[in-house]
Scaffold this active site. Structure first.
Site, PDB file in Angstrom:
ATOM      1  N   LEU A 240      43.666  43.052  28.260  1.00  0.00           N
ATOM      2  CA  LEU A 240      43.575  44.511  28.187  1.00  0.00           C
ATOM      3  C   LEU A 240      42.098  45.021  27.939  1.00  0.00           C
ATOM      4  O   LEU A 240      41.687  44.200  26.904  1.00  0.00           O
ATOM      5  CB  LEU A 240      44.589  45.125  27.317  1.00  0.00           C
ATOM      6  CG  LEU A 240      46.005  45.302  27.701  1.00  0.00           C
ATOM      7  CD1 LEU A 240      46.611  45.921  26.206  1.00  0.00           C
ATOM      8  CD2 LEU A 240      45.931  46.531  28.690  1.00  0.00           C
ATOM      9  N   ASP A 241      41.437  45.717  28.347  1.00  0.00           N
ATOM     10  CA  ASP A 241      40.084  45.956  28.042  1.00  0.00           C
ATOM     11  C   ASP A 241      39.906  46.917  26.688  1.00  0.00           C
ATOM     12  O   ASP A 241      40.907  47.181  26.009  1.00  0.00           O
ATOM     13  CB  ASP A 241      39.242  46.896  29.216  1.00  0.00           C
ATOM     14  CG  ASP A 241      39.792  48.358  29.352  1.00  0.00           C
ATOM     15  OD1 ASP A 241      39.955  48.886  28.306  1.00  0.00           O
ATOM     16  OD2 ASP A 241      40.129  48.699  30.299  1.00  0.00           O
ATOM     17  N   LYS A 242      38.662  46.781  26.128  1.00  0.00           N
ATOM     18  CA  LYS A 242      38.615  47.185  24.776  1.00  0.00           C
ATOM     19  C   LYS A 242      38.865  48.662  24.518  1.00  0.00           C
ATOM     20  O   LYS A 242      39.413  48.910  23.350  1.00  0.00           O
ATOM     21  CB  LYS A 242      37.087  46.991  24.601  1.00  0.00           C
ATOM     22  CG  LYS A 242      36.698  47.222  22.884  1.00  0.00           C
ATOM     23  CD  LYS A 242      35.231  46.717  22.976  1.00  0.00           C
ATOM     24  CE  LYS A 242      34.973  46.671  21.128  1.00  0.00           C
ATOM     25  NZ  LYS A 242      33.770  46.286  20.881  1.00  0.00           N
TER      26      LYS A 242
ATOM     27  N   SER B 284      41.703  50.176  26.005  1.00  0.00           N
ATOM     28  CA  SER B 284      42.955  50.014  26.392  1.00  0.00           C
ATOM     29  C   SER B 284      43.649  49.354  25.217  1.00  0.00           C
ATOM     30  O   SER B 284      43.263  48.746  24.396  1.00  0.00           O
ATOM     31  CB  SER B 284      43.376  49.400  27.609  1.00  0.00           C
ATOM     32  OG  SER B 284      42.465  50.029  28.706  1.00  0.00           O
TER      33      SER B 284
ATOM     34  N   ARG C  78      41.671  52.051  35.735  1.00  0.00           N
ATOM     35  CA  ARG C  78      40.303  53.193  35.503  1.00  0.00           C
ATOM     36  C   ARG C  78      39.712  53.474  36.751  1.00  0.00           C
ATOM     37  O   ARG C  78      39.042  54.397  37.118  1.00  0.00           O
ATOM     38  CB  ARG C  78      39.305  52.648  34.400  1.00  0.00           C
ATOM     39  CG  ARG C  78      39.993  52.373  32.813  1.00  0.00           C
ATOM     40  CD  ARG C  78      39.148  51.868  32.140  1.00  0.00           C
ATOM     41  NE  ARG C  78      40.004  51.609  30.627  1.00  0.00           N
ATOM     42  CZ  ARG C  78      39.950  52.492  29.632  1.00  0.00           C
ATOM     43  NH1 ARG C  78      39.577  53.790  30.022  1.00  0.00           N
ATOM     44  NH2 ARG C  78      40.803  52.529  28.637  1.00  0.00           N
TER      45      ARG C  78
END
Length: 240
Positions: free
Chosen positions: A103-105, A107, A187
């Site tokens: 999960l990106d930073k 999220s 995104r």
């Protein structure tokens, strides 16, 4: 899981690894009645003795399977030297584990952590079509055209995303269920339609729903793990 004999003697509290190496050199250690070489590994069921006394039987270690609600700002990496805000240091689990996927930073939400590399590959491989569900808020009102475009595929990263289920939850909020995991996929999909994601939270992976507070982890229940493994029976563990 095989363990070096010197490490085992250290872990059970018999002596230090250096002390274990000395005992091995002196021929005082046996594994199943035989004197081992330096670096020999022991496995489940092996009998270890020092000076004729049983030190213990190596118990089979269970794999670790954790459900974690990742906060915004934490990075899903095991590279603790490079990334200060990494998931490993945040959780501080006592044994070595690693996240399944990312999960990106910016999220938040559900992510699995484990020491079972076999299950990692099966879950991550795109061809296995495992569902991941997200709740997303964007910067301006969405409409039917937005839902239709997101559902039927959007051109990103020189490809068109797979068809997916998208449901509007509010004026600027929607739910989306993906079976693929392109880099920053949601995104990028929103950006291609002229929207900017303000919040993104994963609430489900396959049969596992997010049910712990932000920043908290728990172990899988036996029922959850059994159901997950059933869903993975026909999954390939090789990457595309």
């Amino acid at each position: 899981m095989a363990t070096r004999i010197n490490k085992y003697l250290s872990e059970v509290g018999y002596c230090s690894r250096r002390g274990a190496d000395k005992l091995i050199e002196e021929g005082k250690v046996t594994i199943n009645g035989k004197i081992p070489e330096m670096g020999t590994k022991i496995k489940d069921g092996d009998h270890v003795e020092v000076d004729g006394q049983i030190v213990g039987k190596l118990k089979k270690q269970k794999n670790v399977y954790l459900i974690f609600n990742k906060p915004v700002g934490i990075v899903c990496t095991t590279d603790v030297k490079v990334e200060r805000d990494n998931i490993i240091d945040f959780i501080k689990y006592p044994t070595r584990i690693f996240p399944i996927g990312r999960l990106d930073k910016k999220s938040e939400g559900l992510i699995f952590l484990t020491d079972d590399g076999d299950i990692v590959n099966k879950i991550l491989r795109a061809r296995n079509n495992h569902e991941k569900e997200y709740v997303v808020s964007v910067n301006r009102p969405i409409n039917r055209d937005f839902i239709h475009s997101m559902s039927n595929g959007v051109e990103i990263l020189e490809t068109k995303t797979k068809k997916c289920l998208v449901e509007q939850l509010g004026p600027k909020k929607f739910k989306i269920i993906l079976t693929q995991g392109l880099n920053r996929q949601i995104r990028r999909m929103c950006e291609s339609l002229g929207y900017r994601v303000k919040s993104l939270k994963r609430i489900r992976i396959m049969n596992i729903k997010l049910d712990v507070p932000t920043g908290v982890y728990r172990e899988f229940t036996n029922a959850e793990l059994l159901e997950l493994k059933k869903l993975l029976v026909n999954s390939s563990k090789k990457f595309d």
